[in-house]
Design a protein around this motif. Structure first.
Motif, mmCIF file in Angstrom:
data_model
loop_
_atom_site.group_PDB
_atom_site.id
_atom_site.type_symbol
_atom_site.label_atom_id
_atom_site.label_comp_id
_atom_site.label_asym_id
_atom_site.label_seq_id
_atom_site.Cartn_x
_atom_site.Cartn_y
_atom_site.Cartn_z
ATOM 1 N N ASN A 199 0.818 -1.223 0.000
ATOM 2 C CA ASN A 199 0.000 0.000 0.000
ATOM 3 C C ASN A 199 0.843 1.260 0.000
ATOM 4 O O ASN A 199 0.388 2.309 -0.453
ATOM 5 C CB ASN A 199 -0.941 0.032 1.202
ATOM 6 C CG ASN A 199 -2.082 -0.941 1.053
ATOM 7 O OD1 ASN A 199 -2.416 -1.363 -0.051
ATOM 8 N ND2 ASN A 199 -2.672 -1.315 2.165
ATOM 9 N N THR A 230 -4.128 -6.188 -8.156
ATOM 10 C CA THR A 230 -4.093 -5.242 -7.037
ATOM 11 C C THR A 230 -2.659 -4.933 -6.616
ATOM 12 O O THR A 230 -2.293 -3.761 -6.457
ATOM 13 C CB THR A 230 -4.882 -5.808 -5.834
ATOM 14 O OG1 THR A 230 -6.198 -6.127 -6.261
ATOM 15 C CG2 THR A 230 -4.950 -4.803 -4.715
ATOM 16 N N ASN A 231 -1.858 -5.962 -6.449
ATOM 17 C CA ASN A 231 -0.461 -5.732 -6.053
ATOM 18 C C ASN A 231 0.339 -5.083 -7.172
ATOM 19 O O ASN A 231 1.283 -4.338 -6.902
ATOM 20 C CB ASN A 231 0.205 -7.030 -5.605
ATOM 21 C CG ASN A 231 -0.205 -7.427 -4.211
ATOM 22 O OD1 ASN A 231 -0.742 -6.617 -3.454
ATOM 23 N ND2 ASN A 231 0.018 -8.675 -3.864
ATOM 24 N N LYS A 256 -0.408 -1.427 -6.791
ATOM 25 C CA LYS A 256 0.249 -0.890 -5.595
ATOM 26 C C LYS A 256 1.760 -0.755 -5.796
ATOM 27 O O LYS A 256 2.346 0.279 -5.458
ATOM 28 C CB LYS A 256 -0.042 -1.783 -4.391
ATOM 29 C CG LYS A 256 -1.489 -1.739 -3.943
ATOM 30 C CD LYS A 256 -1.739 -2.743 -2.837
ATOM 31 C CE LYS A 256 -3.190 -2.754 -2.415
ATOM 32 N NZ LYS A 256 -3.438 -3.780 -1.370
#
Length: 190
Positions: free
Chosen positions: A36, A105-106, A109
């Protein structure tokens, strides 16, 4: 006051780690589950760069407070959309063309860390405002974008475990070919 100094020192240290050794940094980030931070860095750097760009416009127009804040918001929103589209394309190419194993998602990020070189863009705007060096500022922006592509490629390489060459093609090569192809098709149908 020492708390704020500690935060700034940690931020500076982490930013330097991403710039100097992105591969090692991303491995450590993934091991610690701190992906994040890439998004936080991206949002902060884009907002700050937008604020600086708004400062340039304010200096030219004389409207001081409106432009920096508006530019910070607009640049951040547009940059986040660009990051998401760039990460989706890179992820799709990495997974379907090169058989990568990472998650979208990663990927988003970790690709957020590609904002680390924006510090050069901030410095370029500062030199443009203070000294008026157009060539130097332009060169700093070119270096900033090249460095951002390298960090984005490293992020995809670490997330998808496909190696730097394939990740570079995922991040820049194949998307560039698609864009060129679309431009050629649009040119044919005009």
């Amino acid at each position: 006051m020492s708390f704020l100094v500690k935060i700034v020192a940690n931020f500076s240290r982490d930013l330097l780690k991403v710039l100097v050794s992105p591969e090692e940094t991303f491995k450590a980030v993934k091991d610690k589950g701190l992906e994040n931070q890439g998004l936080y860095l991206y949002i902060f750097m884009c907002a700050f760069l937008g604020f600086m760009l708004g400062g340039v416009v304010s200096a030219i127009t004389g409207v001081w407070i409106v432009f920096p804040i508006a530019f910070a918001v607009v640049v951040t929103v547009i940059a986040l959309l660009k990051l998401i589209v760039w990460a989706i394309i890179s992820h799709v190419v990495a997974v379907f063309v090169f058989k990568g194993e990472g998650s979208l998602t990663n990927t988003i990020k970790l690709m957020g860390f590609s904002a680390a070189p924006f510090i050069l863009g901030i410095f370029a705007l500062m030199t443009l405002i203070l000294i008026g060096t157009i060539f130097t500022s332009a060169m700093l922006f070119v270096i900033m974008y090249i460095w951002a592509i390298i960090i984005g490629s490293t992020a995809v390489s670490i997330e998808h475990r496909i190696g730097f060459g394939r990740s570079f093609l995922s991040v820049l090569g194949v998307p560039a070919l698609v864009i060129i192809g679309v431009m050629m098709l649009v040119g044919v149908f005009q």
